[in-house]
Design a protein around this motif. Structure first.
Motif, PDB file in Angstrom:
ATOM      1  N   MET A   1      -6.467 -13.412 -42.224  1.00  0.00           N
ATOM      2  CA  MET A   1      -6.123 -13.808 -41.046  1.00  0.00           C
ATOM      3  C   MET A   1      -4.558 -14.234 -41.167  1.00  0.00           C
ATOM      4  O   MET A   1      -4.129 -14.604 -41.914  1.00  0.00           O
ATOM      5  CB  MET A   1      -6.868 -15.228 -40.426  1.00  0.00           C
ATOM      6  N   PHE A   2      -4.000 -14.036 -39.971  1.00  0.00           N
ATOM      7  CA  PHE A   2      -2.367 -14.221 -39.969  1.00  0.00           C
ATOM      8  C   PHE A   2      -2.125 -14.950 -38.681  1.00  0.00           C
ATOM      9  O   PHE A   2      -2.648 -14.420 -37.777  1.00  0.00           O
ATOM     10  CB  PHE A   2      -1.821 -12.719 -39.927  1.00  0.00           C
ATOM     11  N   GLU A   3      -1.280 -15.985 -38.986  1.00  0.00           N
ATOM     12  CA  GLU A   3      -1.033 -16.659 -37.870  1.00  0.00           C
ATOM     13  C   GLU A   3       0.653 -17.077 -37.703  1.00  0.00           C
ATOM     14  O   GLU A   3       1.308 -16.848 -38.742  1.00  0.00           O
ATOM     15  CB  GLU A   3      -1.613 -18.181 -37.964  1.00  0.00           C
ATOM     16  N   ILE A   4       1.133 -17.044 -36.309  1.00  0.00           N
ATOM     17  CA  ILE A   4       2.259 -17.035 -36.059  1.00  0.00           C
ATOM     18  C   ILE A   4       2.593 -18.148 -35.076  1.00  0.00           C
ATOM     19  O   ILE A   4       1.684 -18.440 -33.904  1.00  0.00           O
ATOM     20  CB  ILE A   4       2.855 -15.686 -35.452  1.00  0.00           C
ATOM     21  N   ARG A   5       3.551 -18.635 -35.107  1.00  0.00           N
ATOM     22  CA  ARG A   5       3.874 -20.068 -34.114  1.00  0.00           C
ATOM     23  C   ARG A   5       5.219 -19.826 -33.654  1.00  0.00           C
ATOM     24  O   ARG A   5       6.142 -19.478 -34.284  1.00  0.00           O
ATOM     25  CB  ARG A   5       4.065 -21.397 -34.797  1.00  0.00           C
ATOM     26  N   PHE A   6       5.419 -19.786 -32.314  1.00  0.00           N
ATOM     27  CA  PHE A   6       6.552 -19.647 -31.364  1.00  0.00           C
ATOM     28  C   PHE A   6       7.032 -20.992 -31.117  1.00  0.00           C
ATOM     29  O   PHE A   6       6.260 -21.922 -30.471  1.00  0.00           O
ATOM     30  CB  PHE A   6       6.365 -18.870 -30.326  1.00  0.00           C
ATOM     31  N   HIS A   7       8.404 -21.340 -31.329  1.00  0.00           N
ATOM     32  CA  HIS A   7       9.100 -22.387 -30.727  1.00  0.00           C
ATOM     33  C   HIS A   7      10.128 -22.150 -29.764  1.00  0.00           C
ATOM     34  O   HIS A   7      10.916 -21.268 -30.119  1.00  0.00           O
ATOM     35  CB  HIS A   7       9.604 -23.228 -31.889  1.00  0.00           C
ATOM     36  N   GLY A   8      10.273 -22.469 -28.582  1.00  0.00           N
ATOM     37  CA  GLY A   8      11.037 -22.206 -27.561  1.00  0.00           C
ATOM     38  C   GLY A   8      11.428 -23.027 -26.781  1.00  0.00           C
ATOM     39  O   GLY A   8      10.822 -24.259 -26.865  1.00  0.00           O
ATOM     40  N   ARG A   9      12.162 -22.678 -25.653  1.00  0.00           N
ATOM     41  CA  ARG A   9      12.548 -23.653 -24.347  1.00  0.00           C
ATOM     42  C   ARG A   9      11.768 -23.173 -23.176  1.00  0.00           C
ATOM     43  O   ARG A   9      11.930 -21.740 -23.194  1.00  0.00           O
ATOM     44  CB  ARG A   9      13.679 -24.224 -24.098  1.00  0.00           C
ATOM     45  N   GLY A  10      11.166 -23.939 -22.156  1.00  0.00           N
ATOM     46  CA  GLY A  10      10.821 -23.382 -21.034  1.00  0.00           C
ATOM     47  C   GLY A  10      11.864 -22.364 -20.453  1.00  0.00           C
ATOM     48  O   GLY A  10      12.924 -22.765 -20.276  1.00  0.00           O
TER      49      GLY A  10
END
Length: 195
Positions: A1-10
């Protein structure tokens, strides 16, 4: 399994980026989960989105706590959030910034990559000067780093999910794909493999 997290602004397209990348992996035969977490639902507020990818059916139904990769669409978030929280050792951090990875010293123990997705988005008139939409550019850069899915699959997913300015979004992704490699740290041993 490979997991990615995105951080951004609306308004930057972090949630849509997660969906597009999920679709690209799906086209390459992976099982995927893509889901967001919202704080305040307004433009400019911090937003996180998650993507889970596996060759086997995914039964896990939790947030992503220990991602393999983190994608940061707005570098100002680094000052306010621990974007590397739970990131696996030697995990990848891709940051939208004008800086080179060697100028970012707060992520020791991780592979740091940078791309100026903001300038690329503005070049292709994606969003406006006060709110550029950087999601497709940063996805292009991410595929340069993570080669688990094909760029042609990303292009197919972009055509499927982005119905406005499709051609310009494709061009932005392609340019970011090329420029991410040029911005990699001279000390980063992955430079040779990213060509």
């Amino acid at each position: 399994m490979f997991e990615i997290r995105f951080h951004g602004r609306g308004g930057q397209g972090a949630v849509v980026a997660s969906k597009i990348l999920a679709l690209a992996f799906f086209y390459d035969g992976y099982y995927v989960q893509s889901f967001p977490v919202f704080g305040l639902e307004r433009r400019g507020a911090p937003v996180a989105a998650f993507l889970r990818v596996d060759k086997q059916p995914i039964r896990l139904r939790t947030n992503v706590y220990h991602p393999d990769s983190v994608i940061v669409l707005d570098e100002t978030l680094i000052r306010f959030e621990n974007v590397a929280d739970g990131l696996k050792e030697n995990g990848d951090i891709l940051i939208n910034t004008r800086k080179n990875p060697s100028e970012i010293d707060s992520f020791n123990g991780y592979r740091v990559f940078t791309v100026n997705a903001t300038d690329i988005a503005l070049k292709y008139c994606l969003g406006n000067i006060s709110s550029p939409i950087v999601n497709t550019a940063i996805l292009g850069a991410y595929l340069r780093i993570n080669r688990k899915t094909k760029f042609t699959s990303l292009e197919r997913a972009l055509r499927e999910e982005v119905k406005i300015n499709t051609k310009d979004n494709l061009l932005a992704a392609r340019e970011a794909y090329r420029k991410c490699n040029m911005l990699m740290s001279e000390n980063n041993s992955e430079k040779k493999t990213a060509k």
